[in-house]
Design a protein around this motif. Structure first.
Motif, short mmCIF file in Angstrom:
data_model
loop_
_atom_site.label_atom_id
_atom_site.label_comp_id
_atom_site.label_asym_id
_atom_site.label_seq_id
_atom_site.Cartn_x
_atom_site.Cartn_y
_atom_site.Cartn_z
N SER A 179 0.88 -1.17 -0.07
CA SER A 179 0.11 0.00 -0.05
C SER A 179 0.82 1.19 -0.18
O SER A 179 1.86 1.34 0.95
CB SER A 179 -0.87 -0.03 1.41
N THR A 180 0.66 2.13 -0.93
CA THR A 180 1.36 3.45 -0.92
C THR A 180 0.52 4.43 -0.90
O THR A 180 -0.56 4.51 -0.84
CB THR A 180 2.15 3.37 -2.31
N GLY A 181 1.36 5.78 -0.45
CA GLY A 181 0.71 6.99 -0.30
C GLY A 181 1.80 8.08 -0.37
O GLY A 181 2.78 7.99 -0.35
N LEU A 182 1.19 9.39 0.16
CA LEU A 182 2.17 10.32 0.38
C LEU A 182 1.77 11.16 1.76
O LEU A 182 0.80 11.20 1.95
CB LEU A 182 1.85 11.41 -0.85
N LEU A 183 2.88 11.45 2.25
CA LEU A 183 2.91 12.38 3.49
C LEU A 183 3.27 13.74 3.16
O LEU A 183 4.29 13.78 2.63
CB LEU A 183 3.94 11.77 4.64
N ALA A 184 2.19 14.56 3.62
CA ALA A 184 2.46 15.89 3.54
C ALA A 184 1.84 16.29 2.15
O ALA A 184 2.34 15.73 0.98
CB ALA A 184 3.74 16.65 3.70
N SER A 185 1.39 17.49 1.94
CA SER A 185 0.74 17.69 0.73
C SER A 185 0.56 19.45 0.39
O SER A 185 0.98 20.07 1.46
CB SER A 185 -0.85 17.25 0.55
N ALA A 186 -0.11 19.73 -0.48
CA ALA A 186 -0.06 21.18 -0.91
C ALA A 186 -0.99 21.98 0.34
O ALA A 186 -0.75 23.26 0.59
CB ALA A 186 -0.55 21.63 -2.15
N SER A 187 -2.04 21.36 0.71
CA SER A 187 -2.86 21.83 2.05
C SER A 187 -2.23 21.32 3.26
O SER A 187 -2.88 21.94 4.25
CB SER A 187 -4.32 21.43 1.60
#
Length: 228
Positions: A76-84
């Protein structure tokens, strides 16, 4: 006699006027002082207007139940921290010899992914079988989380800031007792003493053990910045 009296009176009046003139000149030039002191280095998760995010949340992709372990390309993959939800470091001259931004599980090595009732769990720091099997720790479940800040975007956020001597961390898997925190950013002694910037899109990859129960799971992490 009258002329002498007039002259003496004139001289006395002139001395008084000169005296008042000197006092007025000194009082019209006040000296103002001001001090600007260094603040304390800090980290926070802020939105696009630099307002703190009350409850930052980042989702990894959902996975279908599997009788096999889901790791590597199947994790399972994802991203930590975003533009918002930007991961900030704010250094108002509080750390002059560099600093380190790192992330670790809030409850330490005993943390686990768990459902709402904590009746189902799996691990984030067990290297057994590449995160597929229990490696002998207390929770008896496999599972391993990898964080990759090298793929993230670093943005400076002040007029004088540069990214000189500020480097992103490398892809790192949590390993109980060996790797309990992951470095996201490191600023060396050559970095700016006054600095503000943020990370977005830090890579996440979680191995999921075979036959993990169908449910919704979460785990809490804490980000810290430490002066060198």
């Amino acid at each position: 006699m009258n002329i002498k009296r007039i002259n003496l009176a004139f001289i006395s009046m002139l001395l008084v006027l000169l005296s008042f003139s000197g006092v007025a000149s000194a009082a019209s030039t006040p000296d103002l002082t001001q001090s600007i002191t260094a603040g304390t280095i800090s980290t926070d998760i802020l939105d696009g207007s630099r307002v703190p995010v009350g409850s930052p949340t980042f989702a990894l992709g959902s996975k279908t139940f599997s009788f096999n372990c889901q790791s590597g390309g199947s994790a399972s993959t994802g991203l930590l921290a975003s533009a918002s939800q930007r991961m900030y470091v704010i250094n108002p001259d509080g750390a002059d010899n560099g600093w380190t931004l790192a992330v670790a599980a809030t409850s330490g090595i005993t943390s686990v992914w768990e459902n709402a009732g904590a009746t189902q769990t799996y691990d984030f720091n067990d290297p057994g079988g590449s995160g597929c099997t229990d490696g002998g720790d207390a929770d008896t479940r496999g599972g391993q989380l990898t964080i990759d800040p090298s793929v993230s975007t670093l943005t400076t956020d002040c007029v004088s800031c540069t990214a000189t001597s500020v480097t992103k961390g490398t892809s790192t898997a949590f390993n109980q007792g060996t790797t309990d925190s992951v470095t996201l950013l490191n600023a060396g002694s050559g970095s700016d003493d006054v600095w503000r910037g943020y990370l977005t899109d830090i890579g996440l990859s979680q191995s999921i053990p075979a036959e993990q129960s169908v449910d919704s799971y979460d785990i809490n992490f804490t980000v810290t910045v430490t002066a060198s």
